[in-house]
Design a protein around this motif. Structure first.
Motif, mmCIF file in Angstrom:
data_model
loop_
_atom_site.group_PDB
_atom_site.id
_atom_site.type_symbol
_atom_site.label_atom_id
_atom_site.label_comp_id
_atom_site.label_asym_id
_atom_site.label_seq_id
_atom_site.Cartn_x
_atom_site.Cartn_y
_atom_site.Cartn_z
ATOM 1 N N SER A 427 0.805 -1.184 0.134
ATOM 2 C CA SER A 427 0.121 0.023 -0.056
ATOM 3 C C SER A 427 0.790 1.397 0.251
ATOM 4 O O SER A 427 0.274 2.268 -0.058
ATOM 5 C CB SER A 427 -0.929 -0.033 1.323
ATOM 6 N N THR A 428 2.137 1.180 -0.133
ATOM 7 C CA THR A 428 2.979 2.266 0.114
ATOM 8 C C THR A 428 2.690 3.301 -1.022
ATOM 9 O O THR A 428 3.114 2.708 -2.566
ATOM 10 C CB THR A 428 4.552 1.854 0.203
ATOM 11 N N PRO A 429 2.713 4.452 -0.815
ATOM 12 C CA PRO A 429 2.441 5.329 -2.239
ATOM 13 C C PRO A 429 3.835 5.445 -2.963
ATOM 14 O O PRO A 429 5.039 5.051 -2.515
ATOM 15 C CB PRO A 429 2.218 6.748 -1.623
ATOM 16 N N LEU A 430 3.856 5.550 -4.377
ATOM 17 C CA LEU A 430 5.080 5.669 -4.936
ATOM 18 C C LEU A 430 5.964 6.714 -4.790
ATOM 19 O O LEU A 430 7.073 6.502 -4.578
ATOM 20 C CB LEU A 430 4.281 5.739 -6.528
ATOM 21 N N SER A 431 5.426 8.006 -4.334
ATOM 22 C CA SER A 431 6.108 8.946 -4.056
ATOM 23 C C SER A 431 6.882 8.528 -2.662
ATOM 24 O O SER A 431 8.165 8.959 -2.458
ATOM 25 C CB SER A 431 5.363 10.051 -3.651
ATOM 26 N N GLU A 432 6.412 8.232 -1.618
ATOM 27 C CA GLU A 432 6.822 7.603 -0.391
ATOM 28 C C GLU A 432 8.229 6.466 -0.511
ATOM 29 O O GLU A 432 9.120 6.458 -0.294
ATOM 30 C CB GLU A 432 5.846 6.926 0.711
ATOM 31 N N ALA A 433 7.630 5.817 -1.572
ATOM 32 C CA ALA A 433 8.729 4.554 -1.837
ATOM 33 C C ALA A 433 9.825 5.095 -2.597
ATOM 34 O O ALA A 433 10.915 4.864 -2.276
ATOM 35 C CB ALA A 433 8.047 3.608 -2.706
ATOM 36 N N ARG A 471 2.260 10.588 -8.095
ATOM 37 C CA ARG A 471 2.810 9.577 -7.517
ATOM 38 C C ARG A 471 2.359 9.386 -6.299
ATOM 39 O O ARG A 471 2.552 8.455 -5.587
ATOM 40 C CB ARG A 471 4.203 9.808 -7.404
ATOM 41 N N PRO A 472 1.985 10.404 -5.256
ATOM 42 C CA PRO A 472 1.568 10.397 -3.947
ATOM 43 C C PRO A 472 0.124 9.468 -4.123
ATOM 44 O O PRO A 472 -0.202 8.931 -2.927
ATOM 45 C CB PRO A 472 1.241 11.646 -3.486
ATOM 46 N N TRP A 473 -0.445 9.604 -5.183
ATOM 47 C CA TRP A 473 -1.914 8.637 -5.073
ATOM 48 C C TRP A 473 -1.727 7.302 -5.633
ATOM 49 O O TRP A 473 -2.672 6.620 -5.969
ATOM 50 C CB TRP A 473 -2.902 9.418 -5.696
#
Length: 540
Positions: A427-433, A471-473
């Protein structure tokens, strides 16, 4: 190898493979083909197209939604065409086809490597292994800012090669479209010669000529099957047999391990052609001369004798060249020395064919009288000599190139080509990853479950297609490719073993693990291709 994900904390890979080369990768083919090719694939030609004078007279493109096979395009490059018949063997190598290699995400120029973040501080998930700094570091956060549209993963092409005729001994046999051209040529020319020997046949002479063309290529197939059976006896996988314009080719996936096996593998083809020639001779004695069976049997006897003699000439890529290579290999202890010697003899042979074949025809040594020499016959002989010479010269050159390729194969090591990776949950957002990857100096993302077990790999090409503002979504699970057993490779793999593993399961990225099952990093097929091209650019 334990395939569990260990603790889910990846060991650091390396960013050494981030160099991009500005050269446009040429399509193989083989190659493989690369450069298919794999390293040197010996071929055992059976000879030129059969004589046309009667006795007694003065490639499906892969689907874009399939994963890319980093070794497929090289296979064709590693293939050495033989006049009349041949075998090829060698390990397959990374291809260099521009439409197959995935460009590193975020590269904005030919000089830039794929995304990396070596300048960022290394977090705890980056592992403890030191790695060389990339020449042009970039971060995963830059992915998609300069590459345009992402290319979907592709899978290597199936063997193919024409019309599938059957699978003797489990090996597919294909008839190339060019065979129909040479069959028509044999039918026309041989039919004209039959008109002199058996004028009473009338138009039926062309049907007899067509039968001769088919029977001759059946003999070529027997020659190829001899190579194939010997290869299978030595536990060498055979990709396919293909009948084509000047004969046939047996594509053997690996090289013989010893010079003795190489010699036997090369010799069995001409030996079977000699045996067939003898059988046709014995059968000819049992029929009346000057009849259709007598003429056909005499033609097949002479054709197989020529095929055997031609292939025993000591130059690559002919069978005799493979035998010479085996002898020099045995004496010197170096396969490369045998290849160099046999290849240069092959080039000398090509020049001799180009000059000598027309001269022999003009002089009448080959059986033609002065009344039948000249005009169109002279042009035909010169054209045939030029085609044969070109095939031999090209095959000899390919043998040298594939031998050099084999010398560089050990330089391809999974451990040195692996990218650092960080684990992220589904479930990690792409931006956070991407933020975590940049902090850790990593260039790959591994999706893990709550227990840290790896589930899938986030494809670099998929990141490219996501605009930065979205990317955050976007969850990483939507950009990941599920892991299969074949996508887990050992960090200890290198050379042919590494390439065989990648070819068995075509993909764009692979999870690299230690023998304990602990994650080491992610291996990109594009990095393997670039490393191979770089290695090949260095002199032997």
């Amino acid at each position: 190898m334990d395939e569990s994900g260990g603790s889910g904390q990846p060991r650091s890979g390396t960013d050494e493979a981030t160099e991009r080369h500005g050269e446009q990768r040429a399509s193989s083919a083989p190659a493989a083909g690369a450069t298919r090719s794999g390293p040197e694939r010996p071929e055992h030609p059976t000879g030129p197209t059969p004589p046309t004078a009667a006795p007694g007279t003065s490639e499906a493109a892969p689907s874009p939604d399939r994963p890319h096979d980093p070794t497929d395009s090289a296979h064709e490059a590693a293939t050495h065409s033989d006049p009349s018949s041949g075998t090829e063997d060698g390990a397959e190598v990374p291809g260099a086809s521009p439409d197959q290699a995935e460009a590193p995400a975020g590269s904005g120029s030919p000089d830039e490597a794929g995304p990396s973040a070596q300048d960022a501080p290394h977090g705890p998930s980056a592992g403890a292994h030191p790695h060389p700094e990339p020449e042009h570091p970039r971060t995963l956060a830059h992915s998609g800012t300069g590459t345009g549209k992402a290319q979907p993963p592709r899978r290597g092409r199936e063997p193919g090669g024409g019309l599938l005729m059957g699978r003797p001994f489990g090996v597919p046999v294909y008839v190339a479209p060019s065979w129909f051209l040479v069959a028509a040529l044999i039918t026309w020319v041989f039919g004209g010669q039959l008109d002199r020997v058996l004028p009473e046949l009338g138009a039926l002479r062309y049907l007899v000529s067509l039968f001769f063309a088919v029977a001759f290529y059946a003999s070529v197939l027997v020659h190829e099957l001899a190579h194939t059976v010997a290869a299978l006896r030595f536990k060498l996988p055979v990709r396919r047999i293909q009948l084509q314009f000047f004969g046939g080719v047996s594509e053997i996936e690996k090289e013989a391990e010893t010079p003795g096996r190489e010699f036997v593998l090369s010799f069995v083809g001409p030996l079977l052609s000699l045996v067939l020639s003898g059988l046709f001779y014995l059968a000819m004695l049992a029929v009346e001369p000057g009849t259709v069976p007598g003429v056909l049997l005499a033609g097949l006897m002479i054709s197989n004798l020529i095929v055997a003699a031609f292939n025993l000439l000591p130059g690559l890529p002919l069978d005799g060249g493979r035998m010479l290579r085996a002898v020099v290999w045995k004496i010197t202890g170096r396969p490369m020395s045998g290849t160099i010697a046999a290849a240069w003899v092959g080039r000398a042979l090509a020049v001799s064919v180009l000059i000598g074949l027309p001269l022999l025809t003009q002089s009448g040594v080959l059986g033609a009288t002065q009344d039948h020499v000249g005009g169109m016959d002279t042009v035909t002989d010169a054209l045939l000599a030029a085609i044969l010479a070109a095939i031999i010269w090209t095959g000899a050159g390919n043998s040298l190139r594939m031998a050099r390729l084999r010398e560089h194969l050990p330089e391809l090591r999974a451990r040195s080509l692996t990218r650092r990776a960080v684990p992220v949950e589904t479930s990690t957002p792409l931006s956070e990853a991407l933020r975590r990857a940049n902090e850790a100096g990593a260039r790959a993302l591994v999706v893990v479950d709550a227990d840290g077990e790896p589930l899938s790999l986030v494809r670099e090409a998929a990141i490219v297609g996501v605009p930065e503002h979205r990317r955050p979504w976007v969850a990483v699970s939507g950009l990941a490719q599920d892991l299969t057993d074949g996508m887990r490779v050992s960090a200890e793999l290198a050379g042919e073993a590494l390439l065989d593993t990648l070819r068995a399961t075509p993909a764009t990225e692979y999870l690299v693990v230690e023998d304990s099952g602990e994650i080491y990093g992610v291996l990109s097929a594009a990095d393997v291709e670039r490393a191979f091209v770089k290695a090949m650019a260095r002199p032997s």
